[in-house]
Design a protein around this motif. Structure first.
Motif, PDB file in Angstrom:
ATOM      1  N   ASP A   1      -2.731  11.558  11.780  1.00 29.96           N
ATOM      2  CA  ASP A   1      -1.579  11.647  12.673  1.00 29.96           C
ATOM      3  C   ASP A   1      -0.309  11.593  11.829  1.00 29.96           C
ATOM      4  N   ALA A   2       0.470  12.675  11.860  1.00 28.06           N
ATOM      5  CA  ALA A   2       1.640  12.787  10.978  1.00 28.06           C
ATOM      6  C   ALA A   2       2.667  11.699  11.262  1.00 28.06           C
ATOM      7  N   ALA A   3       2.856  11.360  12.534  1.00 27.45           N
ATOM      8  CA  ALA A   3       3.844  10.331  12.881  1.00 27.45           C
ATOM      9  C   ALA A   3       3.422   8.967  12.334  1.00 27.45           C
ATOM     10  N   LYS A   4       2.128   8.646  12.460  1.00 22.14           N
ATOM     11  CA  LYS A   4       1.652   7.365  11.930  1.00 22.14           C
ATOM     12  C   LYS A   4       1.775   7.333  10.415  1.00 22.14           C
ATOM     13  N   TYR A   5       1.459   8.458   9.755  1.00 21.47           N
ATOM     14  CA  TYR A   5       1.618   8.515   8.301  1.00 21.47           C
ATOM     15  C   TYR A   5       3.070   8.288   7.915  1.00 21.47           C
TER      16      TYR A   5
ATOM     17  N   LEU B   1       9.039   1.789   1.833  1.00 20.23           N
ATOM     18  CA  LEU B   1       9.683   2.302   0.628  1.00 20.23           C
ATOM     19  C   LEU B   1      11.181   2.460   0.833  1.00 20.23           C
ATOM     20  N   ARG B   2      11.561   2.927   2.010  1.00 19.90           N
ATOM     21  CA  ARG B   2      12.993   3.037   2.307  1.00 19.90           C
ATOM     22  C   ARG B   2      13.639   1.654   2.297  1.00 19.90           C
TER      23      ARG B   2
ATOM     24  N   ALA C   1       5.338   6.729   9.369  1.00 21.34           N
ATOM     25  CA  ALA C   1       5.758   5.344   9.590  1.00 21.34           C
ATOM     26  C   ALA C   1       5.424   4.466   8.389  1.00 21.34           C
ATOM     27  N   THR C   2       4.398   4.843   7.605  1.00 15.04           N
ATOM     28  CA  THR C   2       4.024   4.041   6.440  1.00 15.04           C
ATOM     29  C   THR C   2       5.017   4.209   5.292  1.00 15.04           C
TER      30      THR C   2
ATOM     31  N   ARG D   1       0.855  -1.184   0.000  1.00 14.61           N
ATOM     32  CA  ARG D   1       0.000   0.000   0.000  1.00 14.61           C
ATOM     33  C   ARG D   1       0.893   1.237   0.000  1.00 14.61           C
ATOM     34  N   PRO D   2       0.871   2.042  -1.071  1.00 13.35           N
ATOM     35  CA  PRO D   2       1.686   3.260  -1.089  1.00 13.35           C
ATOM     36  C   PRO D   2       1.265   4.212   0.027  1.00 13.35           C
ATOM     37  N   PRO D   3       2.187   5.044   0.516  1.00 10.53           N
ATOM     38  CA  PRO D   3       1.847   5.970   1.610  1.00 10.53           C
ATOM     39  C   PRO D   3       0.774   6.990   1.229  1.00 10.53           C
ATOM     40  N   LEU D   4       0.794   7.457  -0.032  1.00 11.41           N
ATOM     41  CA  LEU D   4      -0.192   8.430  -0.501  1.00 11.41           C
ATOM     42  C   LEU D   4      -1.083   7.770  -1.549  1.00 11.41           C
ATOM     43  N   PHE D   5      -2.383   7.996  -1.452  1.00  9.13           N
ATOM     44  CA  PHE D   5      -3.330   7.381  -2.390  1.00  9.13           C
ATOM     45  C   PHE D   5      -4.631   8.156  -2.334  1.00  9.13           C
ATOM     46  N   ASP D   6      -5.448   7.998  -3.368  1.00  8.12           N
ATOM     47  CA  ASP D   6      -6.762   8.651  -3.383  1.00  8.12           C
ATOM     48  C   ASP D   6      -7.904   7.649  -3.454  1.00  8.12           C
TER      49      ASP D   6
END
Length: 272
Positions: A201-205, A212-213, A207-208, A133-138
């Protein structure tokens, strides 16, 4: 549509759409010429596009074994039913939710669907494709994948960015932009395509983003960005900044009326 190769066995089927005030949005599909050929998405749902004809310049549609639908939005599904007709052995790789969403327009034939969830993998003969699951999606049904053999990441909408020209959107590379230009356009796209980024939550985001790294792909292929070669570190750093970017606010009715008035003054007929 333009076609060009990325690496030894992956081809871009490139298209674009102009969004006034934003730029030229790339709309890419891909062909992975594995032992069992894979088509990744099927282009725009517009009457003047013939996806299967364009695909035929790269691979015989009858040889296609898999159609990886990264998610069932109309800029990803344009040629899917024509391709199913032209590729009788092909199955559509999607999720339970993805197949369900497709039924709102036209159901997929369920005997030709292959359900694959993030975290699972599939063998296409000469390589393994790892779904994630990519971090950003619509779209909640979004599933990208990593090709272990070529070290290419297919990221769906994630990492997208409008380009200044149609030529760059369809025939260029992300590397053609200066790093600061690429960052600016990718942050714009993140706020347009994934507006939820400002309320989670920015921290949870963040972490996703770690998967990729860990992949550390050599090439990233997004639906909405020209191919990005050896730019993963820069682009990963950019999407970590998305929660702090300015939210996108589109034109309102007053702006639309002003736009239409300018068309009339310029000699263009007013829409009915």
């Amino acid at each position: 549509m333009d076609t060009h190769k990325v690496g030894s066995d992956t081809t871009v089927l490139a298209d674009s759409l102009e969004a006034p005030g934003i730029g030229h949005i790339p709309v890419n599909a891909y062909v992975l010429t594995a032992t069992e050929p894979v088509v990744v998405d099927t282009g725009l749902s517009l009457s003047d596009r013939d996806f299967v004809e364009t695909l035929g310049s790269v691979v015989d549609p009858a040889d296609v074994r898999w159609i990886w639908l990264t998610h069932p939005d109309r800029d990803h599904t344009g040629g899917i039913f024509d391709l199913l007709d032209a590729a009788p052995r092909a199955k559509v790789v999607t999720t339970f939710a993805g197949a369900g969403i497709m039924t709102c327009e036209r159901p997929l034939p369920m005997d030709r669907v292959y359900f694959l969830n993030p975290g699972q993998s599939m063998d296409v003969g000469d390589r393994i494709l790892d779904a994630f699951r990519p971090p950003l999606f619509d779209n909640a049904a979004t599933v990208g994948f990593y090709d272990e053999k070529t070290r290419i990441c297919f990221s769906s909408d994630c990492f997208g960015g409008p380009m200044p020209t149609a030529e760059l959107a369809e025939s260029g590379h992300a590397n053609d932009l200066k790093p600061e230009e690429l960052r600016r356009t990718q942050l714009l796209w993140a706020t347009v395509d994934s507006p939820w980024i400002h309320i989670v939550d920015a921290a949870k985001y963040r972490a996703t983003i770690q998967p990729l790294r860990d992949m550390n792909p050599e090439i990233v292929l997004s639906t909405h960005l020209p191919p990005a070669v050896r730019m993963t570190d820069l682009m990963v750093e950019t999407i970590t900044m998305a929660p702090d970017a300015d939210p996108f606010v589109g034109p309102d009715q007053a702006a639309l009326e002003q736009m239409l008035a300018s068309f009339e003054r310029g000699g263009m007929p007013a829409p009915m």
